[in-house]
Motif scaffolding. Structure first.
Motif, PDB file in Angstrom:
ATOM      1  N   ASN A   1      45.512  24.733  41.086  1.00 28.05           N
ATOM      2  CA  ASN A   1      46.515  25.732  40.464  1.00 28.05           C
ATOM      3  C   ASN A   1      45.709  26.360  39.107  1.00 28.05           C
ATOM      4  O   ASN A   1      46.167  27.548  38.679  1.00 28.05           O
ATOM      5  N   MET A   2      44.879  25.566  38.408  1.00 25.61           N
ATOM      6  CA  MET A   2      44.256  25.925  37.269  1.00 25.61           C
ATOM      7  C   MET A   2      42.981  26.755  37.642  1.00 25.61           C
ATOM      8  O   MET A   2      42.428  27.795  37.035  1.00 25.61           O
ATOM      9  N   GLN A   3      42.453  26.483  38.801  1.00 22.73           N
ATOM     10  CA  GLN A   3      41.091  27.014  39.253  1.00 22.73           C
ATOM     11  C   GLN A   3      41.462  28.359  39.980  1.00 22.73           C
ATOM     12  O   GLN A   3      40.531  29.324  40.067  1.00 22.73           O
ATOM     13  N   MET A   4      42.764  28.524  40.609  1.00 20.34           N
ATOM     14  CA  MET A   4      43.002  29.955  41.282  1.00 20.34           C
ATOM     15  C   MET A   4      42.604  31.027  40.254  1.00 20.34           C
ATOM     16  O   MET A   4      42.649  31.251  38.949  1.00 20.34           O
ATOM     17  N   THR A   5      41.703  32.225  40.919  1.00 20.16           N
ATOM     18  CA  THR A   5      41.401  33.125  40.162  1.00 20.16           C
ATOM     19  C   THR A   5      42.460  34.479  40.002  1.00 20.16           C
ATOM     20  O   THR A   5      43.489  34.435  40.956  1.00 20.16           O
ATOM     21  N   VAL A   6      42.199  35.320  39.254  1.00 17.83           N
ATOM     22  CA  VAL A   6      43.075  36.693  39.166  1.00 17.83           C
ATOM     23  C   VAL A   6      43.242  37.347  40.395  1.00 17.83           C
ATOM     24  O   VAL A   6      44.149  37.787  40.769  1.00 17.83           O
ATOM     25  N   LEU A   7      42.105  37.068  41.225  1.00 17.94           N
ATOM     26  CA  LEU A   7      42.204  37.889  42.849  1.00 17.94           C
ATOM     27  C   LEU A   7      43.141  37.224  43.591  1.00 17.94           C
ATOM     28  O   LEU A   7      43.900  37.739  44.308  1.00 17.94           O
ATOM     29  N   GLN A   8      43.749  36.031  43.303  1.00 20.28           N
ATOM     30  CA  GLN A   8      44.651  35.374  44.098  1.00 20.28           C
ATOM     31  C   GLN A   8      46.022  35.462  43.465  1.00 20.28           C
ATOM     32  O   GLN A   8      47.103  34.799  44.216  1.00 20.28           O
ATOM     33  N   ILE A   9      46.652  36.179  42.441  1.00 19.41           N
ATOM     34  CA  ILE A   9      47.961  35.910  42.016  1.00 19.41           C
ATOM     35  C   ILE A   9      48.515  37.390  42.275  1.00 19.41           C
ATOM     36  O   ILE A   9      47.850  38.428  42.848  1.00 19.41           O
ATOM     37  N   PHE A  10      49.797  37.396  42.180  1.00 20.21           N
ATOM     38  CA  PHE A  10      50.345  38.632  42.264  1.00 20.21           C
ATOM     39  C   PHE A  10      49.867  39.608  41.520  1.00 20.21           C
ATOM     40  O   PHE A  10      49.573  39.525  40.333  1.00 20.21           O
ATOM     41  N   ASN A  11      50.220  41.045  41.994  1.00 20.94           N
ATOM     42  CA  ASN A  11      49.341  42.069  41.424  1.00 20.94           C
ATOM     43  C   ASN A  11      48.197  42.139  40.711  1.00 20.94           C
ATOM     44  O   ASN A  11      47.764  42.465  39.656  1.00 20.94           O
ATOM     45  N   ALA A  12      47.395  41.574  41.725  1.00 18.85           N
ATOM     46  CA  ALA A  12      45.913  41.399  41.275  1.00 18.85           C
ATOM     47  C   ALA A  12      45.033  42.615  41.117  1.00 18.85           C
ATOM     48  O   ALA A  12      44.399  42.579  40.057  1.00 18.85           O
ATOM     49  N   THR A  13      45.302  43.586  41.815  1.00 21.58           N
ATOM     50  CA  THR A  13      44.564  44.612  41.626  1.00 21.58           C
ATOM     51  C   THR A  13      44.877  45.411  39.943  1.00 21.58           C
ATOM     52  O   THR A  13      44.055  45.798  39.344  1.00 21.58           O
ATOM     53  N   ARG A  14      46.372  45.479  39.567  1.00 21.88           N
ATOM     54  CA  ARG A  14      46.641  45.854  38.456  1.00 21.88           C
ATOM     55  C   ARG A  14      46.020  44.899  37.404  1.00 21.88           C
ATOM     56  O   ARG A  14      45.589  45.302  36.352  1.00 21.88           O
ATOM     57  N   GLU A  15      46.386  43.469  37.525  1.00 19.03           N
ATOM     58  CA  GLU A  15      45.582  42.576  36.586  1.00 19.03           C
ATOM     59  C   GLU A  15      44.128  42.798  36.437  1.00 19.03           C
ATOM     60  O   GLU A  15      43.759  42.775  35.213  1.00 19.03           O
ATOM     61  N   LEU A  16      43.405  42.885  37.398  1.00 23.45           N
ATOM     62  CA  LEU A  16      41.855  43.205  37.393  1.00 23.45           C
ATOM     63  C   LEU A  16      41.386  44.576  36.838  1.00 23.45           C
ATOM     64  O   LEU A  16      40.378  44.359  36.129  1.00 23.45           O
ATOM     65  N   SER A  17      42.206  45.609  36.656  1.00 19.51           N
ATOM     66  CA  SER A  17      41.924  46.592  35.909  1.00 19.51           C
ATOM     67  C   SER A  17      42.218  46.739  34.602  1.00 19.51           C
ATOM     68  O   SER A  17      41.840  47.717  33.921  1.00 19.51           O
ATOM     69  N   ASN A  18      43.114  45.602  34.306  1.00 25.67           N
ATOM     70  CA  ASN A  18      43.510  45.644  32.935  1.00 25.67           C
ATOM     71  C   ASN A  18      42.703  44.676  31.980  1.00 25.67           C
ATOM     72  O   ASN A  18      43.066  43.768  31.215  1.00 25.67           O
ATOM     73  N   THR A  19      41.500  45.004  31.687  1.00 23.71           N
ATOM     74  CA  THR A  19      40.411  44.203  30.950  1.00 23.71           C
ATOM     75  C   THR A  19      39.893  44.914  29.808  1.00 23.71           C
ATOM     76  O   THR A  19      39.525  44.234  28.923  1.00 23.71           O
ATOM     77  N   ALA A  20      39.918  46.471  29.692  1.00 23.02           N
ATOM     78  CA  ALA A  20      39.146  47.180  28.838  1.00 23.02           C
ATOM     79  C   ALA A  20      39.669  46.674  27.245  1.00 23.02           C
ATOM     80  O   ALA A  20      39.104  46.719  26.257  1.00 23.02           O
ATOM     81  N   ALA A  21      41.106  46.404  27.061  1.00 24.51           N
ATOM     82  CA  ALA A  21      41.681  46.225  25.826  1.00 24.51           C
ATOM     83  C   ALA A  21      41.456  44.828  25.344  1.00 24.51           C
ATOM     84  O   ALA A  21      41.840  44.359  24.386  1.00 24.51           O
TER      85      ALA A  21
ATOM     86  N   THR B   1      37.276  30.166  42.557  1.00 25.27           N
ATOM     87  CA  THR B   1      35.972  30.237  41.841  1.00 25.27           C
ATOM     88  C   THR B   1      36.105  30.725  40.367  1.00 25.27           C
ATOM     89  O   THR B   1      37.468  30.281  39.905  1.00 25.27           O
ATOM     90  N   TYR B   2      35.165  30.974  39.552  1.00 27.89           N
ATOM     91  CA  TYR B   2      35.515  31.264  38.367  1.00 27.89           C
ATOM     92  C   TYR B   2      36.137  32.865  38.365  1.00 27.89           C
ATOM     93  O   TYR B   2      35.948  33.499  39.161  1.00 27.89           O
ATOM     94  N   MET B   3      37.148  33.337  37.605  1.00 23.39           N
ATOM     95  CA  MET B   3      37.516  32.599  36.338  1.00 23.39           C
ATOM     96  C   MET B   3      39.114  32.422  36.500  1.00 23.39           C
ATOM     97  O   MET B   3      39.596  32.953  37.263  1.00 23.39           O
ATOM     98  N   SER B   4      39.387  31.092  35.750  1.00 23.94           N
ATOM     99  CA  SER B   4      40.871  30.855  36.031  1.00 23.94           C
ATOM    100  C   SER B   4      41.766  31.777  35.588  1.00 23.94           C
ATOM    101  O   SER B   4      41.776  32.317  34.531  1.00 23.94           O
ATOM    102  N   ALA B   5      42.625  32.146  36.208  1.00 21.73           N
ATOM    103  CA  ALA B   5      43.867  33.139  36.144  1.00 21.73           C
ATOM    104  C   ALA B   5      44.705  32.569  35.008  1.00 21.73           C
ATOM    105  O   ALA B   5      45.040  33.280  34.125  1.00 21.73           O
ATOM    106  N   VAL B   6      45.206  31.205  35.273  1.00 20.87           N
ATOM    107  CA  VAL B   6      46.091  30.677  34.090  1.00 20.87           C
ATOM    108  C   VAL B   6      45.531  30.864  32.761  1.00 20.87           C
ATOM    109  O   VAL B   6      46.137  31.223  31.801  1.00 20.87           O
ATOM    110  N   CYS B   7      44.272  30.371  32.818  1.00 20.12           N
ATOM    111  CA  CYS B   7      43.327  30.333  31.601  1.00 20.12           C
ATOM    112  C   CYS B   7      43.288  31.882  30.883  1.00 20.12           C
ATOM    113  O   CYS B   7      43.548  31.885  29.733  1.00 20.12           O
ATOM    114  N   TRP B   8      42.821  32.876  31.808  1.00 17.60           N
ATOM    115  CA  TRP B   8      42.715  34.256  31.415  1.00 17.60           C
ATOM    116  C   TRP B   8      43.979  34.843  30.857  1.00 17.60           C
ATOM    117  O   TRP B   8      44.020  35.132  29.609  1.00 17.60           O
TER     118      TRP B   8
END
Length: 520
Positions: free
Chosen positions: A128-148, A190-197
């Protein structure tokens, strides 16, 4: 012996480690690299590496053309390592770091660039710590929200196990990097942990200075794999046990992940740690978890404090996620509730006297029946990270008047003449819905006890009254949410009214039945 996941990995890391430990060449430690975050003031960041014994090493921190500081040391034998502690730095950057080895007439230089100073957090645990952002709810939106969030830098440690404590990391899956949709959504587990990020992102929103995040986790692993031999011995865990394969799918040998994935980080100056683990101890040394988990925290704190030359706080903040819910395949319903309770050293909440300077995110109401990764892997990691960051703000950063934990009762009164139990909570409690099963009493007669559900009779802003007339014997204990799946998604009965934090599970034993007697 070093072990990785592939056949090639069985041999290659041994060669690499032999090269490093023999002091061949001159270099920084494996995790000191471009784009890294170093711990800011009041601590000093530790910089170290390998070199030729007795050679002089000069470490220079500079910004543009300006030299900020210089530190000089020597390579020590027999470890062939060198180390300096930088002066405390305010948050910000970027800076460059240069280390130069002078051995006779030969100088060797190594540089890293785009370094920031901020707070460095280590994230560890199982899947559950290892799960990536790709695996969580609203993954597409979360993955696009990095520039800031280019000042939130990430590092992911490779999955490696070792029979002995390693001095340096054998490998990293992701070197220090700025966040991108590619490295945050690299794959499944795989990398990177969603909870960590997400935790780091929430902290950055509050603190507005750089955050460094190190992910070092491996799915399906028991706490014993992440614990040193010292801490296991302190809890009476002396030998390998018979490990049920249904709950433990990753490395389970004692200390192998501590040796390879945590101990090599000990010289790093940290702000704190967050942890998400416990599922793999549901059927393995479960009854010892109330010792092994506090012991792991204490041992990690000692190790990082010593390894960083005292720069990492002796009792650095340690946050963790209390286990969420899952749909069990068998009839056993005690494993998860007991682990949840043992995660608090049987106090029900943290910080407590056995777990000082800790904070907890309750997650039992974040269940996910339809998770494609199994219900044991709920996808709402945003709420998990949000609740964790509230605890960090209160415990690690000292933010006052911040609600960071759900309500627990401070007084339980047995009103025998009315057939009621009256619970008084230490903070406000909102009854989101009435539930006739989530509270249970242990009802005893003829030397036998059984758990009976009891309905909520009345409630107010800080009290809940339970009707216990169904018990025709002696009431011996009371418990709340003591089941693997206590409620549907965000629909547990009790929450704090303004923070939407759920009341955590608890169990209280009633020793005397005196009307109005305070039993908890």
């Amino acid at each position: 012996m070093v072990v990785t996941g592939s056949a090639l990995g069985l041999v290659l890391p041994l060669i690499l480690w032999a090269d490093r430990s023999a002091g061949i060449g001159f270099r920084f430690a494996s995790y000191i690299d471009n784009y890294m975050v170093l711990q800011k003031e009041p601590a000093g960041a530790v910089i170290w590496g390998f070199g030729i014994p007795e050679a002089m090493v000069t470490v220079t921190l500079y910004q543009g053309q300006e030299t900020i500081m210089k530190k000089v040391t020597h390579v020590k034998a027999p470890s062939n390592t060198w180390m300096v502690v930088l002066d405390p730095m305010k948050p910000g950057g970027p800076f460059e770091l240069m280390a130069q080895q002078n051995s006779g007439t030969r100088n060797i230089t190594s540089k890293v660039h785009d370094i920031l100073f901020g707070d460095v957090w280590l994230c560890s645990g199982q899947s559950n710590m290892q799960m990536t952002v790709l695996q969580i709810f609203n993954a597409t939106r979360e993955l696009s929200n990095t520039a800031a969030y280019e000042s939130v830098r990430i590092l992911s440690v490779s999955l490696v196990q070792a029979e002995q404590e390693l001095e340096d990391l054998d490998a990293v899956d992701l070197s220090w990097s700025k966040p991108t949709s590619e490295n945050l959504g690299q794959g499944y587990f795989t990398y990177m942990s969603a909870v960590c990020w997400l935790f780091g992102r929430y902290l950055y929103d509050t603190l507005q200075y750089p955050i460094g995040l190190i992910s070092s986790s491996w799915g399906g692993t028991p706490i014993e794999a992440w614990s040193s031999g010292r801490s296991l011995k302190a809890c009476g865990v002396l030998t390998q046990g018979s490990i049920p394969q249904d709950s433990v799918t990753g490395p389970s040998e004692h200390s192998v992940l501590w040796n390879a994935m945590i101990h090599p980080l000990q010289n790093m100056t940290l702000k704190g740690v967050i942890w998400y683990q416990g599922e793999s101890n549901m059927n393995y040394n479960r009854d010892l978890y109330n010792c092994t988990f506090p012991a792991l925290i204490e041992d990690w704190r000692q190790t990082f404090h010593h390894g960083s030359q005292g720069q990492t706080e002796r009792f650095f903040p340690f946050g963790f996620v209390q286990l969420s819910s899952y749909l069990p395949t068998d009839n056993s319903d005690d494993g998860f509730p007991l682990i949840r309770w043992h995660q608090t050293a049987d106090f029900g909440s943290v910080p407590n006297r056995k777990m000082p300077n800790t904070f907890m995110a309750v997650a039992m109401d974040l269940c996910d029946r339809n998770s494609p990764f199994g219900s044991i892997h709920p996808r709402d990691k945003q709420t998990v990270a949000y609740r964790l960051h509230l605890g960090a703000r209160a415990v690690a950063y000292g933010e006052k008047n911040l609600i960071f934990e759900g309500p627990l009762p401070e007084k339980i009164e047995f009103l025998a003449h009315k057939g009621l139990l009256n619970l008084t909570y230490y903070q406000q409690v909102q009854v989101q819905r009435q539930d006739d099963k989530i509270f249970e009493i242990s009802c005893c007669s003829d030397h036998k006890c059984k758990w009976l559900p009891v309905p909520m009779s009345t409630f107010s802003t800080q009290t809940v009254t339970l009707d216990i007339n169904s018990c025709h014997g002696t009431v011996a204990a009371l418990r709340y949410a003591w089941t693997t799946w206590p409620c549907e998604y965000k629909q547990c009965p009790l929450y704090h009214p303004s923070s939407t934090l759920p009341a955590p599970p608890f169990i209280a034993f009633i020793s005397e039945q005196v009307p109005g007697h305070n039993v908890a």
